[in-house]
Design an enzyme around this catalytic site. Structure first.
Site, PDB file in Angstrom:
ATOM      1  N   ASP A 145       0.828  -1.203   0.000  1.00  0.00           N
ATOM      2  CA  ASP A 145       0.000   0.000   0.000  1.00  0.00           C
ATOM      3  C   ASP A 145       0.865   1.257   0.000  1.00  0.00           C
ATOM      4  OD1 ASP A 145      -2.625  -0.805  -0.162  1.00  0.00           O
ATOM      5  OD2 ASP A 145      -2.828  -1.155   1.986  1.00  0.00           O
ATOM      6  N   ARG A 163      -2.446  -0.971  -8.349  1.00  0.00           N
ATOM      7  CA  ARG A 163      -3.757  -0.484  -7.922  1.00  0.00           C
ATOM      8  C   ARG A 163      -3.724   1.035  -8.032  1.00  0.00           C
ATOM      9  NH1 ARG A 163      -4.656  -1.120  -1.863  1.00  0.00           N
ATOM     10  NH2 ARG A 163      -4.929  -3.345  -2.321  1.00  0.00           N
TER      11      ARG A 163
END
Length: 304
Positions: free
Chosen positions: A131, A181
């Protein structure tokens, strides 16, 4: 009164409200916006989502670890989570922040911990997504991803549309055939590094979606914005991009019917399912990212 992004970011940093949420809020949040207090308690939710044709990525909430011991504990917990996903035959990836593995302590510690995690992920063929956090940690995070992507297949990362640098980052990562992402971004950043206007963020989001997909790399479009979903569908149609080359991602507990509709239309749909006691800051940052989600969020939290 218009509820703004800055308002939710302010609330996300409230120590008092975070403590209150830890004390009693998990009972409200569990099964509504998080899977549970730990991974094992989230397994029934993962199974339910999988049965509806939805893939999952799980995230143990809580970052900014300031102890090597805690970072190693988080590492072992992540390794066990990956092994359990494989053993239970769950359709799930794992997401984690580098600060939870010791990014703010020592880079050698992060590399030690990530090596252990990715060795397990490769063994079980489970994707691990690194992330992205705030801009000051962006370069270190990307450096970590680049190093591990050269050695491991089952690792991906996240890029944020609100940062000026992101289009160049996509170009820099291109040779690694990266699974990315793409998100708009939820942290409060200076105008020196991030677009201050939503319209500019939206345009840059379209730009990086287009670039990543046309580069031929698998892409996760993480958004609840219908305009961005429609843009992606049209882009794929115009350029003959097959549905197995990308996926949509949405948060657990928000726009559930839209998620199911995308599955029925033949698109890959992955649900971001967090778990753990530190749910409050996560929840506020998600609302900051798109304040209009507040209606979906509280509807989900109050539904029995």
């Amino acid at each position: 009164m218009v509820i703004t992004r800055d308002f939710f970011l302010f609330l996300s940093k409230s120590g008092f409200l975070n403590k209150m949420a830890r004390n009693w809020g998990s009972r409200i949040a569990a099964g509504k916006i998080i899977g549970g207090n730990d991974f094992n308690s989230s397994i029934p939710t993962i199974r339910q989502l999988n049965s509806q044709g939805l893939s999952v990525t799980v995230d143990h909430l809580g970052e900014f670890v300031n102890s090597a011991e805690v970072a190693r504990e988080r590492t072992e917990e992540c390794i066990q989570t990956i092994a359990t996903i494989a053993d239970q035959e769950l359709n799930s990836h794992v997401s984690l922040k580098m600060t939870s593995l010791g990014l703010d302590i020592d880079m050698d510690l992060v590399y030690e911990n990530m090596t252990k995690i990715l060795q397990t992920a490769e063994k079980h063929k489970i994707m691990v997504t690194i992330d992205m956090e705030d801009e000051v940690r962006c370069q270190k995070t990307l450096d970590i991803f680049k190093d591990f992507r050269k050695k491991y297949e089952h690792v991906s990362t996240v890029l944020q549309a609100y940062l000026y640098r992101t289009e160049k980052d996509i170009d820099d990562l291109d040779s690694l055939n990266p699974f990315l992402r793409l998100v708009k971004g939820a942290y409060k950043e200076s105008e020196k590094v991030a677009f201050p206007e939503k319209s500019d963020v939206d345009e840059n989001y379209k730009k990086i979606i287009r670039k990543q997909l046309l580069n031929g790399h698998y892409t996760a479009i993480a958004t609840h914005d219908d305009k961005m979903i429609d843009f992606t569908k049209q882009l794929a149609k115009e350029h003959g991009i097959a549905n197995d080359k990308f996926e949509f991602q949405m948060l657990y507990g928000m726009r559930s019917q839209t998620q199911l509709s995308l599955v029925k239309e033949g698109y890959n749909m992955r649900v971001f399912l967090p778990y753990g006691e530190d749910w409050y800051g996560y929840f506020m940052r998600r609302l900051a990212e798109r304040p209009s989600n507040i209606a979906f969020a509280f509807k989900g939290m109050t539904k029995k």
